[in-house]
Design a protein around this motif. Structure first.
Motif, PDB file in Angstrom:
ATOM      1  N   SER A 119      89.640  -2.717  -5.073  1.00 22.44           N
ATOM      2  CA  SER A 119      90.419  -1.820  -4.232  1.00 22.44           C
ATOM      3  C   SER A 119      90.314  -0.407  -4.818  1.00 22.44           C
ATOM      4  O   SER A 119      89.785  -0.218  -5.919  1.00 22.44           O
ATOM      5  CB  SER A 119      91.880  -2.265  -4.229  1.00 22.44           C
ATOM      6  N   GLN A 128      93.507 -13.135   0.855  1.00 20.77           N
ATOM      7  CA  GLN A 128      94.794 -13.794   1.081  1.00 20.77           C
ATOM      8  C   GLN A 128      95.897 -13.214   0.198  1.00 20.77           C
ATOM      9  O   GLN A 128      97.002 -12.948   0.667  1.00 20.77           O
ATOM     10  CB  GLN A 128      94.678 -15.301   0.805  1.00 20.77           C
ATOM     11  N   GLY A 130      95.900 -10.321  -1.472  1.00 18.21           N
ATOM     12  CA  GLY A 130      95.946  -8.873  -1.601  1.00 18.21           C
ATOM     13  C   GLY A 130      95.688  -8.461  -3.043  1.00 18.21           C
ATOM     14  O   GLY A 130      94.724  -8.905  -3.670  1.00 18.21           O
ATOM     15  N   LEU A 156      89.266  -6.129   2.743  1.00 16.82           N
ATOM     16  CA  LEU A 156      90.353  -5.568   3.535  1.00 16.82           C
ATOM     17  C   LEU A 156      90.476  -4.053   3.382  1.00 16.82           C
ATOM     18  O   LEU A 156      90.934  -3.372   4.312  1.00 16.82           O
ATOM     19  CB  LEU A 156      91.670  -6.247   3.158  1.00 16.82           C
ATOM     20  N   CYS A 157      90.092  -3.532   2.236  1.00 15.25           N
ATOM     21  CA  CYS A 157      90.189  -2.088   2.036  1.00 15.25           C
ATOM     22  C   CYS A 157      89.301  -1.329   3.020  1.00 15.25           C
ATOM     23  O   CYS A 157      89.604  -0.186   3.385  1.00 15.25           O
ATOM     24  CB  CYS A 157      89.820  -1.718   0.607  1.00 15.25           C
ATOM     25  N   CYS A 160      91.238  -0.644   6.189  1.00 13.67           N
ATOM     26  CA  CYS A 160      92.487   0.111   6.010  1.00 13.67           C
ATOM     27  C   CYS A 160      92.187   1.597   6.097  1.00 13.67           C
ATOM     28  O   CYS A 160      91.604   2.182   5.171  1.00 13.67           O
ATOM     29  CB  CYS A 160      93.123  -0.239   4.665  1.00 13.67           C
ATOM     30  N   CYS A 207     100.478  -1.118  -0.812  1.00 14.95           N
ATOM     31  CA  CYS A 207      99.433  -1.853  -0.100  1.00 14.95           C
ATOM     32  C   CYS A 207     100.074  -2.885   0.822  1.00 14.95           C
ATOM     33  O   CYS A 207     100.932  -3.664   0.402  1.00 14.95           O
ATOM     34  CB  CYS A 207      98.505  -2.551  -1.098  1.00 14.95           C
ATOM     35  N   TYR A 209      98.726  -5.557   2.236  1.00 13.65           N
ATOM     36  CA  TYR A 209      98.101  -6.873   2.260  1.00 13.65           C
ATOM     37  C   TYR A 209      98.685  -7.802   1.191  1.00 13.65           C
ATOM     38  O   TYR A 209      99.073  -7.366   0.104  1.00 13.65           O
ATOM     39  CB  TYR A 209      96.591  -6.746   2.061  1.00 13.65           C
ATOM     40  N   GLY A 210      98.737  -9.087   1.530  1.00 11.27           N
ATOM     41  CA  GLY A 210      99.205 -10.093   0.580  1.00 11.27           C
ATOM     42  C   GLY A 210     100.673  -9.962   0.222  1.00 11.27           C
ATOM     43  O   GLY A 210     101.079 -10.378  -0.866  1.00 11.27           O
TER      44      GLY A 210
END
Length: 230
Positions: A119, A128, A130, A156-157, A160, A207, A209-210
Motif C-alpha cells: 500500500s 480481505q 486490508g 485494492l489500492c 482507491c 483506509c 478496506y478490511g
C-alpha cells in the motif's frame, strides 16, 4: 518425499490454538540462494506464518501475564518465536523470524506467497484483511511440502481514488514517494501525538478496506508504544 496437504492442515490446527494462521508459501528455485533449513542444508520450501486481525492478542496477553514484569524487551516477538518454534519442531522445520539478523526478505516472501503488493503506507494490502494483518515468522522445510497455488488478487489500492491513507496524518508522514520517519516519530512522542499513541496511526486507520479486521485501540496502542521506543 513431498509432505501432503494433511501437513499444512496439521500446521494450521497447531497455529490456530494461538490465533495464528498459515499465510501461504513458495518453493525456492534450484538456482536461488535459499536460507538453511533445520539441518543446515538449503531449504526447499517456505511457509509463512502470521495473523489476520488481532486474533493472537488474547493468547499473547495470557502468556504475557505469566511473565515477570518488564523482563522481556520485545515480548510479542519472544512469544511469536516460542509458539512458531514449537510448531516448527513438531513438523520438522526451521523457524525464522522477521527480526532475525541478518534480516531475511520477509516482505518479498509475502508478496511471493500471497501475491500481494504494498500500500502507499508500505504495509502489504490484502484483499480481505486490508492493512490489518501481519507476518510473525516462517517455517523452512528441507523437503517438498504441498503448497496450494496462490490466487491472483486485485490490488485494492489501485481501485482507491481518494487515498485517505495519505491525507489523515497531522505531519504528512506518508507520501507516494517516502515515509517521513523522523517527522512521524517526533509527532508520536510529542504532546500532539496522543491520538496516535492511544489509537494507532491515523493514516492506517483511514483506509476503508478490511475494517472488520481492524486492530482494537489497545492493540494499536501497544504497537505504537513499541514504535515510539525506537
Amino acid at each position: 518425499m513431498i509432505f501432503s496437504r494433511g501437513t499444512i492442515e496439521g500446521i494450521a490446527v497447531a497455529l490456530a490454538a494461538h490465533g495464528l494462521i498459515p499465510r501461504g508459501g513458495f518453493r525456492f528455485a534450484s538456482d536461488e540462494a535459499a536460507p538453511a533449513g533445520l539441518s543446515g542444508a538449503p531449504a526447499k520450501c517456505a511457509l509463512l506464518v502470521g495473523q489476520a486481525g488481532a486474533a493472537p492478542w488474547p493468547h499473547f496477553q495470557r502468556w504475557l501475564a505469566g511473565q515477570p514484569p518488564q523482563a522481556i524487551a520485545n515480548p510479542l516477538d519472544t512469544w511469536s518465536r516460542a509458539v512458531i518454534g514449537a510448531v516448527a519442531q513438531e513438523f520438522g522445520a526451521r523457524m525464522v523470524s522477521p527480526s532475525d539478523r541478518p534480516y531475511l526478505p520477509f516482505q518479498q516472501w509475502a508478496m511471493r506467497a500471497e501475491r500481494l503488493k504494498p500500500s502507499p503506507l508500505g504495509v502489504l494490502m490484502h484483499p480481505q484483511y486490508g492493512l490489518w494483518h501481519a507476518y510473525r515468522g516462517a517455517l523452512l522445510f528441507e523437503e517438498e511440502i504441498f503448497l496450494p497455488e496462490p490466487h491472483q488478487t486485485i490490488h485494492l489500492c489501485d481501485t482507491c481514488a481518494d487515498k485517505p491513507c495519505l491525507k489523515s496524518c497531522p505531519v504528512d508522514a506518508y507520501s507516494e514517494q517516502r515515509f517521513g520517519h523522523h517527522a512521524c516519530l517526533s509527532h508520536v512522542r510529542g504532546p500532539r501525538g496522543e491520538p496516535c499513541r492511544a489509537g494507532g496511526c491515523l493514516d492506517r486507520n483511514a483506509c476503508p478496506y478490511g475494517a472488520a479486521y481492524r486492530y482494537p485501540p489497545e492493540v494499536q496502542a501497544f504497537h505504537m508504544a513499541a514504535f515510539a521506543r525506537l
